[in-house]
Design a protein around this motif. Structure first.
Motif, mmCIF file in Angstrom:
data_model
loop_
_atom_site.group_PDB
_atom_site.id
_atom_site.type_symbol
_atom_site.label_atom_id
_atom_site.label_comp_id
_atom_site.label_asym_id
_atom_site.label_seq_id
_atom_site.Cartn_x
_atom_site.Cartn_y
_atom_site.Cartn_z
ATOM 1 N N SER A 153 0.850 -1.198 0.000
ATOM 2 C CA SER A 153 0.000 0.000 0.000
ATOM 3 C C SER A 153 0.881 1.241 0.000
ATOM 4 C CB SER A 153 -0.908 0.018 1.239
ATOM 5 O OG SER A 153 -0.132 0.218 2.413
ATOM 6 N N PHE A 154 0.297 2.349 -0.410
ATOM 7 C CA PHE A 154 1.038 3.607 -0.410
ATOM 8 C C PHE A 154 1.443 3.985 1.019
ATOM 9 C CE2 PHE A 154 0.939 8.389 -0.466
ATOM 10 C CZ PHE A 154 2.158 8.532 -1.117
ATOM 11 N N LYS A 179 -3.512 -2.664 -14.407
ATOM 12 C CA LYS A 179 -4.180 -1.603 -13.652
ATOM 13 C C LYS A 179 -3.272 -1.048 -12.562
ATOM 14 C CE LYS A 179 -8.034 -0.846 -10.457
ATOM 15 N NZ LYS A 179 -9.202 -1.485 -9.776
ATOM 16 N N ASN A 180 -2.551 -1.945 -11.867
ATOM 17 C CA ASN A 180 -1.822 -1.530 -10.673
ATOM 18 C C ASN A 180 -0.432 -0.948 -10.942
ATOM 19 O OD1 ASN A 180 -3.935 -2.196 -9.013
ATOM 20 N ND2 ASN A 180 -3.190 -4.252 -8.571
ATOM 21 N N THR A 181 0.169 -1.291 -12.088
ATOM 22 C CA THR A 181 1.505 -0.745 -12.372
ATOM 23 C C THR A 181 1.500 0.774 -12.441
ATOM 24 O OG1 THR A 181 2.243 -2.768 -13.483
ATOM 25 C CG2 THR A 181 3.439 -0.749 -13.984
ATOM 26 N N ILE A 183 -0.477 2.779 -10.944
ATOM 27 C CA ILE A 183 -0.723 3.241 -9.571
ATOM 28 C C ILE A 183 0.571 3.197 -8.769
ATOM 29 C CG2 ILE A 183 -1.933 2.736 -7.415
ATOM 30 C CD1 ILE A 183 -4.240 1.615 -9.128
ATOM 31 N N LEU A 184 1.287 2.078 -8.885
ATOM 32 C CA LEU A 184 2.556 1.944 -8.166
ATOM 33 C C LEU A 184 3.561 3.004 -8.607
ATOM 34 C CD1 LEU A 184 4.499 0.492 -6.258
ATOM 35 C CD2 LEU A 184 5.033 -1.089 -8.143
ATOM 36 N N LYS A 186 2.952 5.914 -9.717
ATOM 37 C CA LYS A 186 2.523 7.198 -9.152
ATOM 38 C C LYS A 186 2.928 7.287 -7.689
ATOM 39 C CE LYS A 186 -1.485 10.221 -8.623
ATOM 40 N NZ LYS A 186 -2.946 10.400 -8.872
ATOM 41 N N TRP A 187 2.754 6.187 -6.939
ATOM 42 C CA TRP A 187 3.168 6.171 -5.530
ATOM 43 C C TRP A 187 4.654 6.488 -5.402
ATOM 44 C CZ3 TRP A 187 0.754 0.858 -3.751
ATOM 45 C CH2 TRP A 187 -0.641 0.997 -3.668
#
Length: 200
Positions: A153-154, A179-181, A183-184, A186-187
């Motif tokens: 999680s972030f 989808k999650n790459t 997001i990761l 960006k984190w």
């Protein structure tokens, strides 16, 4: 901060792969950024020292951040007995050796000269507690690489960065990687642009 995924992905400067002994799900080759885990957390019954060293000998030392000595989940005393004899054997193969700290470990009991990296393992409660944070602080004072396991999680990445970790691993990209790459990424970019103040 470097994030190591349990799933084969295209490596970047800050996203790599966590290879795991006996996992058999990720190709051993072609990674420009990775670390090598002993596999004791998931498949402790399949681990052997000789088997692990034989597996390590097939990997690319030049791109490996560290290789972790065997541990016993949640038990610092048992981990010491199991890990210390293996740290030099890992080094002898040309890898940086990592010692996985578990519940009950303290900074003053670690034989710092026998390892190149610290891997924050243990129960969730322990790894987020004061003892683990103090170990990270001492590791960084000694210029050791510090890694934290099971980060998905972030908020957890922020915490790892705040106490001084250099890398983390998790399963966030194993499910729905398309989808999650993003997001990761960006984190990681957010942490790079807005680093938190040290907590310890």
């Amino acid at each position: 901060m470097i994030y190591l995924s349990g799933k084969k992905i295209e490596c970047t400067d800050d996203i790599g792969v966590m290879l795991s002994f006996n996992a058999g799900k990720t190709s051993k080759h072609g990674h420009s950024l990775f670390a090598a885990d002993n596999g004791c957390f998931v498949q402790a019954d399949k681990y052997t020292d000789d088997g692990f060293l034989k597996w390590l000998s097939t990997l690319d030392r030049d791109h490996c951040l560290f290789a972790s000595a065997p541990d016993v989940v949640g038990d610092a005393v048992a981990t010491r007995k199991r890990a210390y004899p293996m740290l030099q054997r890992i080094r002898d193969l040309g890898f940086k050796s990592a010692y996985i700290v578990q519940d009950g470990e303290t900074a003053d009991e670690i034989k710092w000269d026998e390892m190149d990296a610290i891997f924050i393992g243990g129960s969730t409660k322990w790894k987020l507690g004061q003892s683990a944070a103090e170990i990270v602080k001492e590791a960084k004072r000694r210029n050791k690489w510090v890694h934290m396991g099971r980060v998905n999680s972030f908020k957890r990445i922020q915490y790892a960065e705040a106490i001084g970790c250099d890398s983390v691993d998790g399963t966030f990209l194993v499910f729905a990687p398309d989808k999650n790459t993003p997001i990761l990424k960006k984190w990681l970019q957010t942490i790079k642009q807005q680093p938190m103040l040290e907590l310890v």
